[in-house]
Write an enzyme that holds these catalytic residues in place. Structure first.
Site, short mmCIF file in Angstrom:
data_model
loop_
_atom_site.label_atom_id
_atom_site.label_comp_id
_atom_site.label_asym_id
_atom_site.label_seq_id
_atom_site.Cartn_x
_atom_site.Cartn_y
_atom_site.Cartn_z
N MET A 28 -8.10 0.56 -3.33
CA MET A 28 -6.97 1.35 -3.81
C MET A 28 -6.92 1.22 -5.31
O MET A 28 -6.89 0.11 -5.85
CB MET A 28 -5.66 0.85 -3.17
CG MET A 28 -4.43 1.66 -3.59
SD MET A 28 -4.56 3.39 -3.09
CE MET A 28 -3.61 4.18 -4.40
N GLU A 29 -6.90 2.38 -5.98
CA GLU A 29 -7.12 2.46 -7.41
C GLU A 29 -5.92 2.10 -8.27
O GLU A 29 -5.73 2.66 -9.36
CB GLU A 29 -7.58 3.88 -7.77
CG GLU A 29 -6.56 4.99 -7.50
CD GLU A 29 -6.63 5.61 -6.12
OE1 GLU A 29 -6.10 6.71 -5.94
OE2 GLU A 29 -7.21 4.98 -5.21
N TYR B 149 -12.66 14.39 -0.35
CA TYR B 149 -13.68 13.63 -1.07
C TYR B 149 -15.00 14.41 -1.16
O TYR B 149 -15.50 14.68 -2.26
CB TYR B 149 -13.97 12.30 -0.38
CG TYR B 149 -12.83 11.31 -0.34
CD1 TYR B 149 -12.84 10.20 -1.18
CD2 TYR B 149 -11.77 11.45 0.55
CE1 TYR B 149 -11.81 9.27 -1.14
CE2 TYR B 149 -10.73 10.53 0.59
CZ TYR B 149 -10.76 9.45 -0.25
OH TYR B 149 -9.74 8.52 -0.21
N GLU C 294 -9.63 13.20 -5.37
CA GLU C 294 -10.78 12.56 -4.71
C GLU C 294 -12.10 13.29 -4.91
O GLU C 294 -13.15 12.67 -4.94
CB GLU C 294 -10.48 12.38 -3.22
CG GLU C 294 -9.30 11.45 -2.94
CD GLU C 294 -9.50 10.03 -3.49
OE1 GLU C 294 -10.63 9.70 -3.91
OE2 GLU C 294 -8.52 9.27 -3.52
N MET D 194 -9.07 1.02 7.93
CA MET D 194 -8.97 2.19 8.81
C MET D 194 -10.30 2.93 8.94
O MET D 194 -10.52 3.62 9.94
CB MET D 194 -7.87 3.13 8.31
CG MET D 194 -6.48 2.54 8.47
SD MET D 194 -5.16 3.74 8.16
CE MET D 194 -5.40 4.08 6.42
N LYS D 195 -11.17 2.79 7.97
CA LYS D 195 -12.48 3.41 8.07
C LYS D 195 -13.24 2.90 9.28
O LYS D 195 -14.11 3.60 9.83
CB LYS D 195 -13.29 3.13 6.79
CG LYS D 195 -14.65 3.81 6.75
CD LYS D 195 -15.36 3.56 5.45
CE LYS D 195 -16.68 4.32 5.39
NZ LYS D 195 -17.41 4.08 4.12
N HIS E 275 -16.01 3.80 -7.49
CA HIS E 275 -15.08 4.86 -7.09
C HIS E 275 -13.68 4.59 -7.64
O HIS E 275 -13.04 5.48 -8.22
CB HIS E 275 -15.04 4.98 -5.57
CG HIS E 275 -14.18 6.10 -5.08
ND1 HIS E 275 -14.67 7.38 -4.89
CD2 HIS E 275 -12.86 6.16 -4.76
CE1 HIS E 275 -13.69 8.17 -4.47
NE2 HIS E 275 -12.58 7.45 -4.38
N GLU E 276 -13.20 3.36 -7.45
CA GLU E 276 -11.85 3.03 -7.94
C GLU E 276 -11.80 3.08 -9.46
O GLU E 276 -10.78 3.49 -10.04
CB GLU E 276 -11.42 1.66 -7.42
CG GLU E 276 -11.55 1.46 -5.91
CD GLU E 276 -11.00 2.60 -5.07
OE1 GLU E 276 -10.05 3.29 -5.52
OE2 GLU E 276 -11.52 2.83 -3.96
N GLN F 15 0.88 -1.17 0.00
CA GLN F 15 0.00 0.00 0.00
C GLN F 15 0.92 1.22 0.00
O GLN F 15 1.48 1.57 1.03
CB GLN F 15 -0.94 0.01 1.20
CG GLN F 15 -1.75 1.29 1.35
CD GLN F 15 -2.58 1.63 0.13
OE1 GLN F 15 -3.16 0.74 -0.50
NE2 GLN F 15 -2.65 2.90 -0.23
#
Length: 616
Positions: free
Chosen positions: A284-285, A397, A332, A567-568, A309-310, A128
């Site tokens: 992760m995009e 975002y 974002e 982490m969200k 989104h990605e 990451q």
């Protein structure tokens, strides 16, 4: 020195790296990568060239044409955020070869033991790199300003396979000549060419920012879900793979819709890798190979919104990139807008409006979070001396989305769609800052600055008055029901009969931060929210339970924090325990982190440590 990025040692007066060729030997026994990096610069250079590293040991730097040593120095005092500066003294070279090894504590890498995988038989590693962690895998100019193409020769155990944010070239046996430079780093050709080893080759032909460099190595399997898409998981995780293939079956429709809205898809493939639960983000995009947390697989296709989104990043973020993290909203904000445009067509306007509503609530929550640090409520904010992982939030975002939507509302959707396509075509494969965007906006929409206060939106704090809170029947109904809960009224079964996870998420996020414990328990007794398979719902409810001092749920909180690393979910639950709780909650936070720490990715470890040090 003229810095180009507050998070990098890169000097703007130096030539930037354009290509990196990597040879990587992955040693799972030591959690170390032995590697060589051939960096090609945009032009020949004489003088001191600064590179970013973190926890990397350099064996030598060579001129790749003559194999003569090139002088270099390593700073003796690492910077807390930027890591360790390496200064290479060039004499007219346009390329340099660095032989090095990583550290077991590399911040971009999580090495999983066999016992941490589904099969319990083979190890696993994944990366990451966003925001500033590529430097822990290879020495580089670790700034989005330095877009690179790359080639990789990766040596791994032959029982495993690799995927990357790049085109897979071939899988083959190793040859001794490939290891000649690595011998200086204590890795001989006998190890490189071991009977139990194999080489995977990859190539990324499009220029990408270093944070999009990505790989995963493990026992992987896949399902075809479209002409441009495979879904990968651990091959032993059959149920996860089947569920993911079902959840993301509509991916090709989303790609086609994205192309209608934003132009050609430039990356050939759009494959998806569902990672182990420790993955710290929702998605992760990484181009060609999006990384996803298994928590987005919900069984009702709503997880596809994370994929949307990605996917949207394929145009906004990956094609056009913020020049550094101070302009993160360019990535974002546009991507959140693009995601909702795709969702609106594929899943309907009501779902898109619910998304906006959840985002609006998240944005107002962030204003409260940063009330003592208003700089973080700006779209374009100063980050000198700031770790981007510490200030990661919904502001770029959701406030970014609101700004983009404000422009659309001003000029109309048809005109905005034309503008957006022109913007993408003009700046594709480039990294830009906020001023560059604003100048382009004013040049292409004359007089826009008279209708919208552009400086207030990009440099002002808080939420501008002309932001848009969504309006729809379902949104209004849910907000009304949340207000009734404050007065002691619970939603009826008829009220929630057609609710999915998003409706519950919006409802829970609009309840008071804390309630009477009896109310909270009554709500859960009726609707079993603490047991929800949808982590958005489960974590929102558990956060409410903690802040409401419902200690009956401590066991479920502990279980949740030990089974996921996103982490969200970690951030709100650990914050609720440490900030809102009493002695018992604070002790629980410390105990759970001590037990779960090694299962979290290093980035997540750092975020939780920051929360606990702030409140305990």
């Amino acid at each position: 020195m003229a810095p180009i990025d507050p998070h990098s040692f890169t000097d703007s007066s130096h030539p930037l790296t354009t290509h990196v060729a990597l040879s990587l030997y992955l040693d799972f026994n030591t959690s170390i990568i032995h590697g060589s990096a051939l960096l090609t610069l945009s032009s020949a250079f004489s003088g001191e060239l600064s590179l970013d590293t973190r926890c990397i040991s350099i064996a030598m730097v060579l001129d790749p044409l003559t194999l003569e040593p090139i002088p270099y120095s390593v700073s003796t005092t690492p910077d807390r955020i930027r890591g360790t500066e390496v200064v290479v003294v060039l004499s007219g070279q346009s390329s340099l070869l660095i032989v090095y090894s990583t550290s077991p504590s590399a911040s971009a890498l999580q090495w999983l033991s066999p016992l941490q995988t589904f099969s319990k038989l083979h190890p696993y590693v994944y990366t990451q790199c966003q925001a500033i962690h590529a430097r822990s895998i290879f020495p580089c100019q670790d700034t989005p300003a330095a877009r690179i193409r790359y080639d990789v020769v990766m040596n791994i155990p032959n029982s495993l396979s690799a995927v990357m944010s790049a085109r897979h070239v071939r899988r083959r046996l190793a040859v001794p000549e490939e290891a000649k430079h690595l011998e200086a780093g204590s890795l001989g050709s006998s190890l490189w060419c071991g009977e139990d080893r194999v080489v995977e080759e990859f190539a990324m032909e499009q220029p990408i920012p270093p944070y999009l460099f990505a790989f995963a190595v493990g026992e992987l399997g896949f399902r075809e879900v479209g002409p441009r898409t495979r879904v990968y998981t651990e091959s032993a995780a059959i149920e996860v793979l089947d569920a993911a293939a079902l959840e993301f079956a509509g991916t090709e429709d989303m790609i086609k819709q994205g192309e209608k809205l934003f132009g050609d898809y430039e990356w050939e493939r759009f494959d998806l890798l569902v990672l182990p639960p420790s993955f710290p983000y929702g998605g992760m995009e990484n181009p060609r190979m999006v990384f996803l947390t298994p928590t987005v697989i919900k069984g009702d296709a709503t997880g596809a919104q994370v994929v949307a989104h990605e996917l949207a990043h394929s145009w906004t973020g990956n094609l056009i990139t913020n020049i550094n993290n101070e302009h993160f909203w360019l990535n974002e904000g546009f991507t959140t807008y693009a995601e909702r445009r795709i969702v609106e067509v594929v899943q309907g306007a009501d779902i898109a409006t619910l998304n906006i509503g959840i985002g609006w609530r998240g944005l107002t929550d962030e204003m409260e979070r940063f009330k003592d640090n208003l700089e973080c409520t700006k779209l374009w904010n100063k980050q000198e001396g700031v770790d981007p992982d510490d200030v990661y939030s919904q502001v770029p975002y959701e406030k970014g989305f609101q700004f983009v939507l404000r422009i659309e509302r001003q000029i109309g959707r048809t005109a905005f769609d034309e503008f957006l396509k022109k913007y993408i075509a003009t700046f594709k494969f480039k990294s830009i800052d906020t001023n560059t965007f604003l100048e382009f906006l004013k040049a292409n929409i004359p007089g826009i600055e008279k209708e919208i206060n552009l400086q207030l939106w990009t440099e002002g704090v808080g939420i501008p008055e002309d932001a848009y809170e969504p309006v729809s029947t379902i949104y209004t109904k849910i907000i009304s029901l949340a207000k009734e809960f404050k007065e002691g009224k619970m939603p009826s079964e008829d009220d929630v009969a057609e609710w999915n996870g998003q409706e519950w998420e919006l409802y829970l996020e609009n309840l008071p931060k804390s309630c009477e414990p009896s109310q909270v328990m009554a709500l859960d007794k009726r609707y079993r929210l603490a047991e929800s398979k949808d982590y958005e719902v489960k974590v929102s409810f558990l956060q409410l339970a903690v802040t409401s001092k419902c200690r009956e749920y401590h066991g479920e909180v502990k279980k949740t924090l030990k089974e996921v690393g996103r982490m969200k979910y970690l951030r709100p639950l650990f914050t609720a325990l440490a900030q809102s709780g009493g002695t018992e909650e604070k002790q629980l936070a410390k105990q759970v982190f001590a037990e779960a720490r090694e299962t979290y990715h290093p980035i997540a470890q750092g975020v939780v440590e920051s929360i606990l040090s702030k409140y305990i």
